[in-house]
Design an enzyme around this catalytic site. Structure first.
Site, PDB file in Angstrom:
ATOM      1  N   TYR A  53      59.592  50.512  31.318  1.00  0.00           N
ATOM      2  CA  TYR A  53      59.093  49.130  31.596  1.00  0.00           C
ATOM      3  C   TYR A  53      60.293  48.186  31.611  1.00  0.00           C
ATOM      4  O   TYR A  53      59.975  47.002  31.899  1.00  0.00           O
ATOM      5  CB  TYR A  53      58.152  49.035  30.412  1.00  0.00           C
ATOM      6  CG  TYR A  53      56.859  49.984  30.532  1.00  0.00           C
ATOM      7  CD1 TYR A  53      56.326  50.601  31.468  1.00  0.00           C
ATOM      8  CD2 TYR A  53      56.166  49.974  29.137  1.00  0.00           C
ATOM      9  CE1 TYR A  53      55.302  51.538  31.311  1.00  0.00           C
ATOM     10  CE2 TYR A  53      55.040  50.789  29.095  1.00  0.00           C
ATOM     11  CZ  TYR A  53      54.745  51.526  30.102  1.00  0.00           C
ATOM     12  OH  TYR A  53      53.750  52.540  30.060  1.00  0.00           O
ATOM     13  N   HIS A 111      57.130  60.848  29.360  1.00  0.00           N
ATOM     14  CA  HIS A 111      56.317  59.730  30.168  1.00  0.00           C
ATOM     15  C   HIS A 111      55.435  60.439  31.286  1.00  0.00           C
ATOM     16  O   HIS A 111      54.222  60.102  31.279  1.00  0.00           O
ATOM     17  CB  HIS A 111      57.080  58.923  30.800  1.00  0.00           C
ATOM     18  CG  HIS A 111      56.339  57.654  31.186  1.00  0.00           C
ATOM     19  ND1 HIS A 111      56.971  56.395  30.866  1.00  0.00           N
ATOM     20  CD2 HIS A 111      55.046  57.105  31.427  1.00  0.00           C
ATOM     21  CE1 HIS A 111      56.249  55.271  31.305  1.00  0.00           C
ATOM     22  NE2 HIS A 111      54.841  55.953  31.407  1.00  0.00           N
TER      23      HIS A 111
END
Length: 284
Positions: A53, A111
């Site tokens: 991010y 992730h």
């Protein structure tokens, strides 16, 4: 801090640490720092970030500027796909600590399962080591299907504390949820607001039932969806960069969905066809 958010809103993980059941998602969000500060001021105590991010630094700044003790705030980050592997993962953990400006990270996840089995297991072993070193308090995975979770179990390794998956009314991931509950892995739900695609009669009808004049509270479809996730035993991560919406999404502790409400929303499940995000739970 809102007392309604402070009471009865956490779950104890296998690691022994608490997970706040309502978290703020900041995935590639504009105004991450502003949204995080609004969330912390409103009573949120969990912020969900990730290395991909690119906003770990902003989250760290928000935590420090909030004035709250670090011990009261729970932060998640995630190892990127290209960082899979033992050495790369250990380096990534150290880099995240530096970027956040923290001495430890509360929850560090893989992730996704987008690498091969051996690399996934090497990545997991690195997180186990980071946890043993005190750099990470709880470890978990994201976007893992049953196959990927079974790899860890069959290797005789400690199981994840968390599996974070897309979970919303159209895509309820029932097989994964059942596996996780059987093995003591807590399910965190991302995209609980369906990216605002809630123009669905069943959801709108439930929200209408909770308007003033029909019930005691005036609730939006977003609040209904967060409440549905909480009542389902999940930890939802509603995402917003708008401070007003961040606060509104947390106003879910003064009403309860009836069994009829829950059944109506439960009936919307379309399985994998209902996914609205990348949702890579079936990768090899």
């Amino acid at each position: 801090m809102s007392s309604s958010l402070a009471i009865g809103t956490t779950v104890r993980l296998r690691s022994g640490y608490e997970l706040p059941l309502l978290g703020l998602g900041v995935g590639r969000s504009d105004n991450t720092k502003l949204a995080s500060l609004a969330a912390l001021n409103a009573g949120y105590r969990h912020i969900d970030s990730a290395r991909m991010y690119g906003n770990e630094a902003e989250v760290g700044e928000a935590v420090r500027e909030s004035g709250l003790p670090r011990s009261q705030i729970y932060i998640t980050s995630k190892i990127q796909n290209e960082e899979h592997g033992y050495d790369k993962t250990l380096a990534a953990v150290d880099d995240s600590l530096k970027t956040f400006g923290f001495d430890y990270i509360d929850f560090m996840l893989i992730h996704s399962a987008k690498s091969d089995k051996d690399t996934r297991l090497a990545t997991w072993n690195a997180l186990v080591e980071a946890k043993g070193a005190g750099k990470v308090r709880s470890i978990g995975v994201s976007n893992y299907g049953v196959k990927h979770l079974e790899e860890i179990r069959q290797a005789g390794l400690e199981l994840p504390d968390i599996n974070q998956i897309e979970l919303q009314p159209l895509n309820q991931q029932k097989e994964i949820v059942e596996y996780c509950r059987t093995h003591g892995i807590f399910v965190v739900a991302y995209a609980p607001l369906m990216r605002a695609r809630w123009d669905i009669p069943e959801i709108l009808d439930v929200a209408k039932k909770h308007e003033r004049g029909h019930g005691q509270h005036n609730k939006t479809p977003a609040q209904v969806l967060v409440r549905w996730s909480l009542q389902g035993g999940f930890a939802p991560l509603p995402k917003s960069a708008d401070p007003v919406r961040v606060v509104g999404n947390a106003d879910v502790y003064d009403f309860v969905l009836s069994a009829e409400d829950v059944a109506a929303i439960d009936s919307l499940d379309r399985g994998k066809e209902g996914a609205i995000t990348w949702n890579p739970v079936d990768v090899d």
